[in-house]
Write a protein that holds these residues in place. Structure first.
Motif, PDB file in Angstrom:
ATOM      1  N   SER A  63    -111.474 -26.996  15.793  1.00  0.00           N
ATOM      2  CA  SER A  63    -112.538 -27.182  14.808  1.00  0.00           C
ATOM      3  C   SER A  63    -111.919 -27.230  13.417  1.00  0.00           C
ATOM      4  O   SER A  63    -110.910 -26.577  13.143  1.00  0.00           O
ATOM      5  N   ILE A  64    -112.538 -28.044  12.571  1.00  0.00           N
ATOM      6  CA  ILE A  64    -112.074 -28.203  11.194  1.00  0.00           C
ATOM      7  C   ILE A  64    -113.223 -27.867  10.259  1.00  0.00           C
ATOM      8  O   ILE A  64    -114.335 -28.393  10.409  1.00  0.00           O
ATOM      9  N   LEU A  65    -112.971 -26.976   9.309  1.00  0.00           N
ATOM     10  CA  LEU A  65    -113.925 -26.655   8.258  1.00  0.00           C
ATOM     11  C   LEU A  65    -113.297 -27.058   6.923  1.00  0.00           C
ATOM     12  O   LEU A  65    -112.303 -26.455   6.492  1.00  0.00           O
ATOM     13  N   LEU A  66    -113.834 -28.099   6.316  1.00  0.00           N
ATOM     14  CA  LEU A  66    -113.269 -28.600   5.074  1.00  0.00           C
ATOM     15  C   LEU A  66    -113.830 -27.841   3.873  1.00  0.00           C
ATOM     16  O   LEU A  66    -115.006 -27.472   3.843  1.00  0.00           O
ATOM     17  N   ASP A  67    -112.974 -27.597   2.899  1.00  0.00           N
ATOM     18  CA  ASP A  67    -113.379 -26.960   1.645  1.00  0.00           C
ATOM     19  C   ASP A  67    -113.713 -28.007   0.592  1.00  0.00           C
ATOM     20  O   ASP A  67    -114.564 -27.783  -0.275  1.00  0.00           O
ATOM     21  N   GLU A  68    -113.017 -29.151   0.692  1.00  0.00           N
ATOM     22  CA  GLU A  68    -113.150 -30.148  -0.368  1.00  0.00           C
ATOM     23  C   GLU A  68    -112.853 -31.544   0.171  1.00  0.00           C
ATOM     24  O   GLU A  68    -111.957 -31.740   0.984  1.00  0.00           O
ATOM     25  N   ILE A  69    -113.644 -32.510  -0.268  1.00  0.00           N
ATOM     26  CA  ILE A  69    -113.370 -33.928  -0.016  1.00  0.00           C
ATOM     27  C   ILE A  69    -113.398 -34.636  -1.362  1.00  0.00           C
ATOM     28  O   ILE A  69    -114.395 -34.559  -2.095  1.00  0.00           O
ATOM     29  N   LYS A  70    -112.308 -35.312  -1.701  1.00  0.00           N
ATOM     30  CA  LYS A  70    -112.222 -36.039  -2.969  1.00  0.00           C
ATOM     31  C   LYS A  70    -112.072 -37.531  -2.689  1.00  0.00           C
ATOM     32  O   LYS A  70    -111.385 -37.924  -1.747  1.00  0.00           O
ATOM     33  N   TYR A  71    -112.724 -38.329  -3.524  1.00  0.00           N
ATOM     34  CA  TYR A  71    -112.729 -39.771  -3.321  1.00  0.00           C
ATOM     35  C   TYR A  71    -112.008 -40.481  -4.459  1.00  0.00           C
ATOM     36  O   TYR A  71    -112.041 -40.040  -5.611  1.00  0.00           O
ATOM     37  N   ASP A  72    -111.366 -41.598  -4.105  1.00  0.00           N
ATOM     38  CA  ASP A  72    -110.642 -42.439  -5.066  1.00  0.00           C
ATOM     39  C   ASP A  72    -109.607 -41.649  -5.859  1.00  0.00           C
ATOM     40  O   ASP A  72    -109.463 -41.785  -7.071  1.00  0.00           O
ATOM     41  N   VAL A  73    -108.881 -40.790  -5.123  1.00  0.00           N
ATOM     42  CA  VAL A  73    -107.751 -40.060  -5.696  1.00  0.00           C
ATOM     43  C   VAL A  73    -106.518 -40.958  -5.612  1.00  0.00           C
ATOM     44  O   VAL A  73    -106.320 -41.675  -4.626  1.00  0.00           O
ATOM     45  N   LEU A  74    -105.679 -40.915  -6.626  1.00  0.00           N
ATOM     46  CA  LEU A  74    -104.476 -41.736  -6.624  1.00  0.00           C
ATOM     47  C   LEU A  74    -103.356 -41.039  -5.862  1.00  0.00           C
ATOM     48  O   LEU A  74    -103.015 -39.896  -6.156  1.00  0.00           O
ATOM     49  N   PHE A  75    -102.808 -41.714  -4.841  1.00  0.00           N
ATOM     50  CA  PHE A  75    -101.559 -41.259  -4.228  1.00  0.00           C
ATOM     51  C   PHE A  75    -100.784 -42.466  -3.723  1.00  0.00           C
ATOM     52  O   PHE A  75    -101.338 -43.521  -3.451  1.00  0.00           O
ATOM     53  N   GLU A  76     -99.463 -42.303  -3.636  1.00  0.00           N
ATOM     54  CA  GLU A  76     -98.571 -43.417  -3.361  1.00  0.00           C
ATOM     55  C   GLU A  76     -98.562 -43.792  -1.874  1.00  0.00           C
ATOM     56  O   GLU A  76     -98.749 -42.937  -1.004  1.00  0.00           O
ATOM     57  N   ASP A  77     -98.288 -45.072  -1.601  1.00  0.00           N
ATOM     58  CA  ASP A  77     -98.167 -45.546  -0.219  1.00  0.00           C
ATOM     59  C   ASP A  77     -97.025 -44.864   0.514  1.00  0.00           C
ATOM     60  O   ASP A  77     -97.026 -44.784   1.745  1.00  0.00           O
ATOM     61  N   ALA A  78     -96.056 -44.350  -0.247  1.00  0.00           N
ATOM     62  CA  ALA A  78     -94.858 -43.767   0.360  1.00  0.00           C
ATOM     63  C   ALA A  78     -95.179 -42.589   1.275  1.00  0.00           C
ATOM     64  O   ALA A  78     -94.438 -42.320   2.227  1.00  0.00           O
ATOM     65  N   ILE A  79     -96.289 -41.887   1.035  1.00  0.00           N
ATOM     66  CA  ILE A  79     -96.598 -40.720   1.875  1.00  0.00           C
ATOM     67  C   ILE A  79     -96.979 -41.125   3.299  1.00  0.00           C
ATOM     68  O   ILE A  79     -96.973 -40.303   4.212  1.00  0.00           O
ATOM     69  N   PHE A  80     -97.312 -42.414   3.497  1.00  0.00           N
ATOM     70  CA  PHE A  80     -97.683 -42.897   4.828  1.00  0.00           C
ATOM     71  C   PHE A  80     -96.502 -43.513   5.580  1.00  0.00           C
ATOM     72  O   PHE A  80     -96.595 -43.771   6.778  1.00  0.00           O
ATOM     73  N   THR A  81     -95.411 -43.746   4.868  1.00  0.00           N
ATOM     74  CA  THR A  81     -94.260 -44.444   5.444  1.00  0.00           C
ATOM     75  C   THR A  81     -93.337 -43.478   6.187  1.00  0.00           C
ATOM     76  O   THR A  81     -93.016 -42.399   5.664  1.00  0.00           O
ATOM     77  N   LYS A  82     -92.910 -43.870   7.369  1.00  0.00           N
ATOM     78  CA  LYS A  82     -92.020 -43.040   8.171  1.00  0.00           C
ATOM     79  C   LYS A  82     -90.675 -42.867   7.467  1.00  0.00           C
ATOM     80  O   LYS A  82     -90.021 -43.849   7.121  1.00  0.00           O
ATOM     81  N   PRO A  83     -90.242 -41.629   7.244  1.00  0.00           N
ATOM     82  CA  PRO A  83     -88.939 -41.394   6.617  1.00  0.00           C
ATOM     83  C   PRO A  83     -87.814 -41.846   7.542  1.00  0.00           C
ATOM     84  O   PRO A  83     -87.930 -41.732   8.771  1.00  0.00           O
ATOM     85  N   SER A  84     -86.732 -42.314   6.947  1.00  0.00           N
ATOM     86  CA  SER A  84     -85.619 -42.793   7.759  1.00  0.00           C
ATOM     87  C   SER A  84     -84.757 -41.641   8.268  1.00  0.00           C
ATOM     88  O   SER A  84     -84.183 -41.703   9.346  1.00  0.00           O
ATOM     89  N   GLY A  85     -84.699 -40.570   7.484  1.00  0.00           N
ATOM     90  CA  GLY A  85     -83.906 -39.414   7.896  1.00  0.00           C
ATOM     91  C   GLY A  85     -84.785 -38.198   8.058  1.00  0.00           C
ATOM     92  O   GLY A  85     -86.001 -38.297   8.192  1.00  0.00           O
ATOM     93  N   GLU A  86     -84.159 -37.017   8.060  1.00  0.00           N
ATOM     94  CA  GLU A  86     -84.933 -35.785   8.152  1.00  0.00           C
ATOM     95  C   GLU A  86     -85.589 -35.499   6.806  1.00  0.00           C
ATOM     96  O   GLU A  86     -84.990 -35.642   5.760  1.00  0.00           O
TER      97      GLU A  86
END
Length: 208
Positions: A179-202
């Motif tokens: 089960s998930i209980l969320l405290d906060e949902i934010k919309y149209d927050v800026l974050f970089e595409d890099a956080i979704f990209t698979k890292p090449s190393g550790e």
């Protein structure tokens, strides 16, 4: 205008493991998602960059990022679609059928049957008053066994003109698994595409 990004945070309880920890969810158009969960003190990441599903899970003994495949990866890909599978279902190759109404926790819900392009079938339960999804039902293979999977969505709140479910419970064969209980949902927050990209190393994970 459609929301372009969603960032959510809260607490996740994994019933079968008897543990709970923080959770963060990042979603960005088109079809990008990253989920960070703290499990028994270890940070676990699952992400999809629109092409590749990958994970970092120290509990498996692997310190680096590895590619994910199979039903769990398919589920993340579907969840990354911010509009959901019902929106533009025909363009996605799905078929939709209204089965009627059903009482759910004392309230009436419309029952929709979605036959997806791959042949899998999902059932959606839509509150007849507020027209929000209150439950989904499907089947999934786990350890070679077919199981019924239910997701219950509740505690909808409006923020910046958008409705979001702050309580999400998942059941397997009628038993609560998480089960998930969320405290906060934010919309149209800026974050970089890099956080979704698979890292090449550790990658050293610092999420909470």
């Amino acid at each position: 205008l459609k929301v372009k990004t969603i960032e959510a945070s809260g607490k996740m309880t994994i019933t079968m493991m008897g543990t709970e920890g923080g959770i963060k969810i990042f979603n960005k158009r088109p079809n990008k998602m990253r989920v960070e969960v703290e499990i028994m003190g270890s940070p676990v990441v699952q992400a999809y960059d629109g092409t590749t599903v990958w994970t970092i899970n120290p509990m498996t003994g692997s310190g680096g990022a590895t590619v994910m495949t199979g039903p769990e990866a398919d589920g993340l890909i579907e969840t990354a679609d911010m509009d959901g599978q019902l929106w533009d279902y025909k363009k996605k190759g799905h078929a939709l059928e209204l089965l009627g109404k059903e009482e759910l926790d004392g309230a009436e819900a419309y029952v929709l049957k979605l036959t997806k392009k791959n042949g899998n079938v999902d059932h959606y339960f839509i509150d007849s008053k507020d027209y929000v999804i209150v439950k989904t039902k499907s089947t999934a293979m786990m350890n070679g066994m077919e199981m019924e999977v239910e997701t219950l969505l509740s505690d909808y709140r409006e923020e910046d003109g958008y409705l979001g479910a702050y309580s999400i419970e998942q059941k397997y064969n009628g038993q609560t698994s998480s089960s998930i209980l969320l405290d906060e949902i934010k919309y149209d927050v800026l974050f970089e595409d890099a956080i979704f990209t698979k890292p090449s190393g550790e990658e050293e994970i610092r999420i909470f």
